[in-house]
Design a protein around this motif. Sequence first.
Motif, PDB file in Angstrom:
ATOM      1  N   MET A   1       0.773  -1.306  -0.108  1.00 23.15           N
ATOM      2  CA  MET A   1      -0.022   0.175   0.009  1.00 23.15           C
ATOM      3  C   MET A   1       0.699   1.309   0.002  1.00 23.15           C
ATOM      4  O   MET A   1       0.533   2.308  -0.524  1.00 23.15           O
ATOM      5  N   ASN A   2       1.951   1.240   0.501  1.00 24.73           N
ATOM      6  CA  ASN A   2       2.840   2.188   0.690  1.00 24.73           C
ATOM      7  C   ASN A   2       4.386   1.797   0.479  1.00 24.73           C
ATOM      8  O   ASN A   2       4.796   1.403   1.808  1.00 24.73           O
ATOM      9  N   PRO A   3       4.888   1.868  -0.500  1.00 23.50           N
ATOM     10  CA  PRO A   3       6.438   1.221  -0.592  1.00 23.50           C
ATOM     11  C   PRO A   3       7.285   1.616   0.369  1.00 23.50           C
ATOM     12  O   PRO A   3       8.262   1.224   0.651  1.00 23.50           O
ATOM     13  N   ARG A   4       7.099   3.013   0.779  1.00 23.66           N
ATOM     14  CA  ARG A   4       8.125   3.666   1.772  1.00 23.66           C
ATOM     15  C   ARG A   4       7.446   3.295   3.190  1.00 23.66           C
ATOM     16  O   ARG A   4       8.272   3.974   3.902  1.00 23.66           O
ATOM     17  N   TRP A   5       6.930   2.426   3.288  1.00 25.25           N
ATOM     18  CA  TRP A   5       6.367   2.415   4.693  1.00 25.25           C
ATOM     19  C   TRP A   5       7.293   2.151   6.000  1.00 25.25           C
ATOM     20  O   TRP A   5       7.191   2.888   6.850  1.00 25.25           O
ATOM     21  N   LEU A   6       8.528   1.142   5.712  1.00 21.36           N
ATOM     22  CA  LEU A   6       9.322   1.117   6.734  1.00 21.36           C
ATOM     23  C   LEU A   6      10.349   2.293   6.749  1.00 21.36           C
ATOM     24  O   LEU A   6      10.833   2.363   7.927  1.00 21.36           O
ATOM     25  N   ARG A   7      10.176   3.210   5.776  1.00 18.44           N
ATOM     26  CA  ARG A   7      11.232   4.257   6.193  1.00 18.44           C
ATOM     27  C   ARG A   7      10.706   5.459   6.386  1.00 18.44           C
ATOM     28  O   ARG A   7      10.994   6.468   7.246  1.00 18.44           O
ATOM     29  N   ALA A   8       9.281   5.640   6.050  1.00 16.89           N
ATOM     30  CA  ALA A   8       8.582   6.940   6.289  1.00 16.89           C
ATOM     31  C   ALA A   8       7.111   6.263   6.315  1.00 16.89           C
ATOM     32  O   ALA A   8       6.302   7.222   5.441  1.00 16.89           O
TER      33      ALA A   8
ATOM     34  N   GLU B   1       4.723   7.444   7.999  1.00 15.14           N
ATOM     35  CA  GLU B   1       3.602   8.477   8.324  1.00 15.14           C
ATOM     36  C   GLU B   1       3.547   9.532   6.898  1.00 15.14           C
ATOM     37  O   GLU B   1       2.652  10.217   6.872  1.00 15.14           O
ATOM     38  N   THR B   2       4.346   9.184   5.802  1.00 11.98           N
ATOM     39  CA  THR B   2       4.168   9.902   4.466  1.00 11.98           C
ATOM     40  C   THR B   2       3.339   9.161   3.642  1.00 11.98           C
ATOM     41  O   THR B   2       3.604   7.960   3.375  1.00 11.98           O
ATOM     42  N   ASP B   3       2.043   9.638   3.285  1.00 11.83           N
ATOM     43  CA  ASP B   3       1.344   8.741   2.418  1.00 11.83           C
ATOM     44  C   ASP B   3       0.698   7.452   2.897  1.00 11.83           C
ATOM     45  O   ASP B   3       0.661   6.520   2.227  1.00 11.83           O
ATOM     46  N   GLY B   4       0.760   7.417   4.327  1.00 13.24           N
ATOM     47  CA  GLY B   4       0.601   6.130   4.909  1.00 13.24           C
ATOM     48  C   GLY B   4      -1.151   6.072   5.440  1.00 13.24           C
ATOM     49  O   GLY B   4      -1.489   5.220   6.222  1.00 13.24           O
ATOM     50  N   ARG B   5      -1.700   7.220   5.128  1.00 14.59           N
ATOM     51  CA  ARG B   5      -3.198   7.088   5.796  1.00 14.59           C
ATOM     52  C   ARG B   5      -3.944   6.167   5.477  1.00 14.59           C
ATOM     53  O   ARG B   5      -4.611   5.418   6.274  1.00 14.59           O
ATOM     54  N   PRO B   6      -3.847   5.334   4.077  1.00 11.71           N
ATOM     55  CA  PRO B   6      -4.827   4.166   3.642  1.00 11.71           C
ATOM     56  C   PRO B   6      -4.530   3.021   4.525  1.00 11.71           C
ATOM     57  O   PRO B   6      -5.165   2.302   5.036  1.00 11.71           O
TER      58      PRO B   6
ATOM     59  N   LEU C   1      -6.693   0.873   7.315  1.00  9.49           N
ATOM     60  CA  LEU C   1      -6.663  -0.384   7.136  1.00  9.49           C
ATOM     61  C   LEU C   1      -6.502  -1.189   8.391  1.00  9.49           C
ATOM     62  O   LEU C   1      -7.172  -2.033   8.966  1.00  9.49           O
ATOM     63  N   LEU C   2      -5.406  -0.718   9.093  1.00  8.75           N
ATOM     64  CA  LEU C   2      -5.088  -1.239  10.405  1.00  8.75           C
ATOM     65  C   LEU C   2      -6.041  -0.955  11.552  1.00  8.75           C
ATOM     66  O   LEU C   2      -6.110  -1.918  12.049  1.00  8.75           O
ATOM     67  N   GLY C   3      -6.445   0.057  11.391  1.00  7.08           N
ATOM     68  CA  GLY C   3      -7.305   0.396  12.441  1.00  7.08           C
ATOM     69  C   GLY C   3      -8.629  -0.228  12.442  1.00  7.08           C
ATOM     70  O   GLY C   3      -9.156  -0.884  13.391  1.00  7.08           O
ATOM     71  N   LEU C   4      -9.183  -0.370  11.171  1.00  8.80           N
ATOM     72  CA  LEU C   4     -10.329  -1.211  11.024  1.00  8.80           C
ATOM     73  C   LEU C   4     -10.117  -2.562  11.233  1.00  8.80           C
ATOM     74  O   LEU C   4     -10.929  -3.531  11.891  1.00  8.80           O
ATOM     75  N   PHE C   5      -8.960  -3.305  10.770  1.00  8.57           N
ATOM     76  CA  PHE C   5      -8.683  -4.720  11.401  1.00  8.57           C
ATOM     77  C   PHE C   5      -8.660  -4.742  12.669  1.00  8.57           C
ATOM     78  O   PHE C   5      -9.103  -5.567  13.352  1.00  8.57           O
ATOM     79  N   ALA C   6      -7.989  -3.848  13.594  1.00  4.63           N
ATOM     80  CA  ALA C   6      -8.081  -3.871  14.825  1.00  4.63           C
ATOM     81  C   ALA C   6      -9.512  -3.894  15.444  1.00  4.63           C
ATOM     82  O   ALA C   6      -9.806  -4.678  16.329  1.00  4.63           O
ATOM     83  N   LEU C   7     -10.492  -3.159  15.044  1.00  8.30           N
ATOM     84  CA  LEU C   7     -11.922  -2.791  15.214  1.00  8.30           C
ATOM     85  C   LEU C   7     -12.510  -4.342  15.028  1.00  8.30           C
ATOM     86  O   LEU C   7     -13.055  -4.913  16.091  1.00  8.30           O
ATOM     87  N   VAL C   8     -12.059  -5.008  14.072  1.00  5.51           N
ATOM     88  CA  VAL C   8     -12.780  -6.492  13.798  1.00  5.51           C
ATOM     89  C   VAL C   8     -12.294  -7.358  14.770  1.00  5.51           C
ATOM     90  O   VAL C   8     -13.062  -8.245  15.316  1.00  5.51           O
TER      91      VAL C   8
END
Length: 291
Positions: free
Chosen positions: A197-204, A206-211, A215-222
Amino acid sequence: MHIPDGFLSTPVWAGLATLSVPSIGMLARRAQAGLKDARLPLMGVMGAFVFAAQMINFPVGIGTSGHLVGGALLAATLGPAPAAIVMTAILIIQALVFQDGGLLALGANVFNMAIAGVLAGYWPYRLLARTRARLFGIALGGFLSVFVSALLCLGELSLSGVRIPSHALGLGLIVFCITGLLEGAITLAVLGSLEKMNPRWLRAPETDGRPALILLGLFALVLVSAGFLAASALPDGLERVAGLAGLGSKDVAAAAAEPWLRQAALGLSGLVATFLACYLLGRWIVRWRNA
């Protein structure tokens, strides 16, 4: 691997509490260097996700179960110092809300999982992050985060005078190895999905990581709302070893039989409390740095 009260002798739990408090303070100070306001929602969501995942036990064989601990996942995403702070908040809320881990044993649980476990999960990833063995480093970090914490638990029981029969010790080590391997695989799968979803996830992240955060938040709710309906009621590795050693353990089957609405309400309250605790702790650390 949450140690309940009554398992450790007074010198052991008191000594680990005395060690854990200043250690977490030092890690909080170290977290100041790289922590920014933009990363605070990430701390809250990652904390909530790991809290939810720790609630769901899955069978690992030999009549036992396990669950994601999340130390390596937090360390790879947040860095070791913020990850230790987040894991500490999770352990405190679990002890207060769910009685999962004793209050007197909280210092031991923090040392095992939030300090030693997080660092053990971080260094393989850190050392291999820029090599072709990067994926192996992530999986190895997941394995070590669980196995090191488990060995510390067993060592602390031994120091407390608990005699663990050889067959129980062997069974525990096998279960912890299996759980560690599953931890590595799950950590690798979650980080792989986030990076798609965000190729830069492990480096940044918080940058363009909202989706990904949504998703993580919704999965935690489930997970906290209904995931426990499919969770295993078998005891985890530490509980099985404790039972074979003649120590009492919590009744997992009875807990699983509680009304769905009560379990969901407790899970959601714990989830919200974890998100707020991690977010506010991060905010306090940032303000502390700027003071």
